[in-house]
Design a protein around this motif. Structure first.
Motif, PDB file in Angstrom:
ATOM      1  N   LEU A  74       0.820  -1.209   0.000  1.00 38.93           N
ATOM      2  CA  LEU A  74       0.000   0.000   0.000  1.00 38.93           C
ATOM      3  C   LEU A  74       0.854   1.260   0.000  1.00 38.93           C
ATOM      4  CD1 LEU A  74      -3.014   0.810   0.105  1.00 38.93           C
ATOM      5  CD2 LEU A  74      -2.747   1.031   2.570  1.00 38.93           C
ATOM      6  N   VAL A  75       1.965   1.232   0.719  1.00 37.11           N
ATOM      7  CA  VAL A  75       2.860   2.390   0.780  1.00 37.11           C
ATOM      8  C   VAL A  75       3.402   2.711  -0.607  1.00 37.11           C
ATOM      9  CG1 VAL A  75       5.000   3.288   1.750  1.00 37.11           C
ATOM     10  CG2 VAL A  75       3.434   1.982   3.202  1.00 37.11           C
ATOM     11  N   ALA A  76       3.838   1.686  -1.345  1.00 38.38           N
ATOM     12  CA  ALA A  76       4.346   1.905  -2.707  1.00 38.38           C
ATOM     13  C   ALA A  76       3.255   2.472  -3.613  1.00 38.38           C
ATOM     14  CB  ALA A  76       4.893   0.596  -3.278  1.00 38.38           C
ATOM     15  N   ASP A  77       2.015   1.989  -3.449  1.00 41.30           N
ATOM     16  CA  ASP A  77       0.905   2.520  -4.246  1.00 41.30           C
ATOM     17  C   ASP A  77       0.674   4.001  -3.964  1.00 41.30           C
ATOM     18  OD1 ASP A  77       0.481   0.127  -5.489  1.00 41.30           O
ATOM     19  OD2 ASP A  77      -1.381  -0.341  -4.437  1.00 41.30           O
ATOM     20  N   PHE A  78       0.734   4.382  -2.700  1.00 42.45           N
ATOM     21  CA  PHE A  78       0.576   5.796  -2.351  1.00 42.45           C
ATOM     22  C   PHE A  78       1.704   6.620  -2.944  1.00 42.45           C
ATOM     23  CE2 PHE A  78      -2.727   4.811   0.668  1.00 42.45           C
ATOM     24  CZ  PHE A  78      -3.424   6.002   0.779  1.00 42.45           C
ATOM     25  N   SER A  90       4.471   1.272  12.949  1.00 42.46           N
ATOM     26  CA  SER A  90       4.651   0.866  14.335  1.00 42.46           C
ATOM     27  C   SER A  90       4.013  -0.502  14.542  1.00 42.46           C
ATOM     28  CB  SER A  90       4.046   1.901  15.287  1.00 42.46           C
ATOM     29  OG  SER A  90       2.675   2.063  15.038  1.00 42.46           O
ATOM     30  N   GLN A  91       4.268  -1.074  15.693  1.00 40.99           N
ATOM     31  CA  GLN A  91       3.674  -2.356  16.056  1.00 40.99           C
ATOM     32  C   GLN A  91       2.548  -2.095  17.044  1.00 40.99           C
ATOM     33  OE1 GLN A  91       4.886  -4.996  14.425  1.00 40.99           O
ATOM     34  NE2 GLN A  91       3.284  -6.295  15.260  1.00 40.99           N
ATOM     35  N   PHE A  92       1.374  -2.679  16.794  1.00 43.91           N
ATOM     36  CA  PHE A  92       0.238  -2.558  17.697  1.00 43.91           C
ATOM     37  C   PHE A  92      -0.288  -3.965  17.949  1.00 43.91           C
ATOM     38  CE2 PHE A  92      -4.343  -2.130  18.456  1.00 43.91           C
ATOM     39  CZ  PHE A  92      -4.297  -1.338  19.588  1.00 43.91           C
ATOM     40  N   LYS A  93       0.039  -4.503  19.115  1.00 40.72           N
ATOM     41  CA  LYS A  93      -0.309  -5.883  19.461  1.00 40.72           C
ATOM     42  C   LYS A  93       0.238  -6.798  18.372  1.00 40.72           C
ATOM     43  CE  LYS A  93      -4.056  -4.341  22.338  1.00 40.72           C
ATOM     44  NZ  LYS A  93      -5.404  -4.427  22.762  1.00 40.72           N
ATOM     45  N   SER A  94      -0.581  -7.659  17.763  1.00 43.23           N
ATOM     46  CA  SER A  94      -0.067  -8.545  16.717  1.00 43.23           C
ATOM     47  C   SER A  94      -0.161  -7.920  15.324  1.00 43.23           C
ATOM     48  CB  SER A  94      -0.820  -9.877  16.736  1.00 43.23           C
ATOM     49  OG  SER A  94      -2.184  -9.663  16.429  1.00 43.23           O
ATOM     50  N   TYR A  95      -0.514  -6.646  15.245  1.00 40.62           N
ATOM     51  CA  TYR A  95      -0.682  -5.944  13.974  1.00 40.62           C
ATOM     52  C   TYR A  95       0.498  -5.014  13.707  1.00 40.62           C
ATOM     53  CZ  TYR A  95      -5.544  -7.387  14.458  1.00 40.62           C
ATOM     54  OH  TYR A  95      -6.679  -8.123  14.610  1.00 40.62           O
ATOM     55  N   THR A  96       0.861  -4.892  12.442  1.00 42.17           N
ATOM     56  CA  THR A  96       1.754  -3.826  12.028  1.00 42.17           C
ATOM     57  C   THR A  96       0.847  -2.676  11.592  1.00 42.17           C
ATOM     58  OG1 THR A  96       3.403  -5.409  11.276  1.00 42.17           O
ATOM     59  CG2 THR A  96       3.603  -3.161  10.450  1.00 42.17           C
ATOM     60  N   LEU A  97       1.079  -1.521  12.155  1.00 43.77           N
ATOM     61  CA  LEU A  97       0.235  -0.354  11.917  1.00 43.77           C
ATOM     62  C   LEU A  97       0.962   0.603  10.978  1.00 43.77           C
ATOM     63  CD1 LEU A  97      -2.279   1.363  12.659  1.00 43.77           C
ATOM     64  CD2 LEU A  97      -0.991   2.209  14.617  1.00 43.77           C
ATOM     65  N   TYR A  98       0.333   0.929   9.843  1.00 40.48           N
ATOM     66  CA  TYR A  98       0.862   1.889   8.877  1.00 40.48           C
ATOM     67  C   TYR A  98      -0.058   3.100   8.888  1.00 40.48           C
ATOM     68  CZ  TYR A  98       3.271  -2.215   7.035  1.00 40.48           C
ATOM     69  OH  TYR A  98       4.036  -3.343   6.911  1.00 40.48           O
ATOM     70  N   GLU A  99       0.476   4.260   9.231  1.00 42.76           N
ATOM     71  CA  GLU A  99      -0.279   5.504   9.170  1.00 42.76           C
ATOM     72  C   GLU A  99       0.302   6.323   8.027  1.00 42.76           C
ATOM     73  OE1 GLU A  99      -1.735   6.842  13.360  1.00 42.76           O
ATOM     74  OE2 GLU A  99       0.341   6.140  13.558  1.00 42.76           O
ATOM     75  N   ILE A 100      -0.524   6.587   7.013  1.00 47.30           N
ATOM     76  CA  ILE A 100      -0.062   7.225   5.783  1.00 47.30           C
ATOM     77  C   ILE A 100      -0.849   8.507   5.553  1.00 47.30           C
ATOM     78  CG2 ILE A 100       0.250   6.933   3.292  1.00 47.30           C
ATOM     79  CD1 ILE A 100       0.028   3.863   3.850  1.00 47.30           C
ATOM     80  N   ALA A 112      -4.721   7.434   5.381  1.00 49.11           N
ATOM     81  CA  ALA A 112      -4.981   5.998   5.454  1.00 49.11           C
ATOM     82  C   ALA A 112      -4.275   5.429   6.668  1.00 49.11           C
ATOM     83  CB  ALA A 112      -4.494   5.298   4.189  1.00 49.11           C
ATOM     84  N   VAL A 113      -4.942   4.507   7.300  1.00 47.72           N
ATOM     85  CA  VAL A 113      -4.358   3.759   8.408  1.00 47.72           C
ATOM     86  C   VAL A 113      -4.598   2.294   8.100  1.00 47.72           C
ATOM     87  CG1 VAL A 113      -4.440   3.305  10.883  1.00 47.72           C
ATOM     88  CG2 VAL A 113      -4.868   5.613  10.042  1.00 47.72           C
ATOM     89  N   SER A 114      -3.541   1.488   8.148  1.00 44.89           N
ATOM     90  CA  SER A 114      -3.661   0.061   7.869  1.00 44.89           C
ATOM     91  C   SER A 114      -3.205  -0.741   9.069  1.00 44.89           C
ATOM     92  CB  SER A 114      -2.810  -0.325   6.656  1.00 44.89           C
ATOM     93  OG  SER A 114      -3.294   0.304   5.508  1.00 44.89           O
ATOM     94  N   TYR A 115      -4.040  -1.699   9.445  1.00 42.53           N
ATOM     95  CA  TYR A 115      -3.715  -2.651  10.498  1.00 42.53           C
ATOM     96  C   TYR A 115      -3.495  -3.985   9.792  1.00 42.53           C
ATOM     97  CZ  TYR A 115      -5.942   0.817  13.565  1.00 42.53           C
ATOM     98  OH  TYR A 115      -6.285   1.963  14.238  1.00 42.53           O
ATOM     99  N   CYS A 116      -2.273  -4.500   9.794  1.00 43.31           N
ATOM    100  CA  CYS A 116      -1.970  -5.703   9.026  1.00 43.31           C
ATOM    101  C   CYS A 116      -1.427  -6.835   9.892  1.00 43.31           C
ATOM    102  CB  CYS A 116      -0.934  -5.385   7.939  1.00 43.31           C
ATOM    103  SG  CYS A 116      -1.508  -4.217   6.699  1.00 43.31           S
TER     104      CYS A 116
END
Length: 144
Positions: A74-78, A90-100, A112-116
């Motif tokens: 998603l970051v490359a697409d943006f 950042s890391q949020f529990k078992s998720y990698t959090l991307y704030e774009i 955009a915020v992604s929880y992956c």
């Protein structure tokens, strides 16, 4: 394996998305309750399988929850389609959090915020600003 994951994801959404005090969605490993204004859409023909919920906040602004397989960058697409892209990871529990944050071709802000997890991502996207309580609601519900 990808086909199995797609079928499992689709079945999970069909079985668990229902009206209650909102829309209940099962995102492995968590359940989320989305605003009752959210309407589900799925495009099974698209190259990248996802289930999209289009929602409106209290100011009638549109925002989207996109549940998708974690198979695109998603970051490359943006960075390809936007300018002034800022990414916080950042890391949020078992998720990698991307704030774009970025600007589209019309120089309007995109957020955009992604929880992956390894298999799946939840993207919260808006062409406009959405209420902070929406992201806070997701964060408070994720236990994984």
């Amino acid at each position: 394996m990808k086909i199995f994951t797609i079928v499992l994801l689709f079945i999970t959404f069909n079985l668990s998305a229902k009206e209650e005090s909102g829309v209940i969605v099962k995102i492995l490993p968590d359940y989320l309750v989305l605003n009752s204004s959210c309407k589900a859409m799925a495009d099974l023909v698209a190259q990248d399988f996802s289930i999209l919920y289009a929602c409106t906040d209290s100011f009638q602004r549109m925002y989207f929850y996109n549940f998708r397989l974690n198979n695109i960058d998603l970051v490359a697409d943006f960075k390809k389609d936007s300018t002034d892209v800022v990414v916080n990871i950042s890391q949020f529990k078992s998720y990698t959090l991307y704030e774009i944050t970025a600007k589209n071709s019309d120089n309007k802000p995109i957020k955009a915020v992604s929880y992956c997890t390894k298999e799946l991502c939840l993207d919260l996207v808006s062409d406009d600003e959405y209420e902070k309580s929406i992201q806070d609601s997701i964060t408070s519900q994720l236990r994984g």
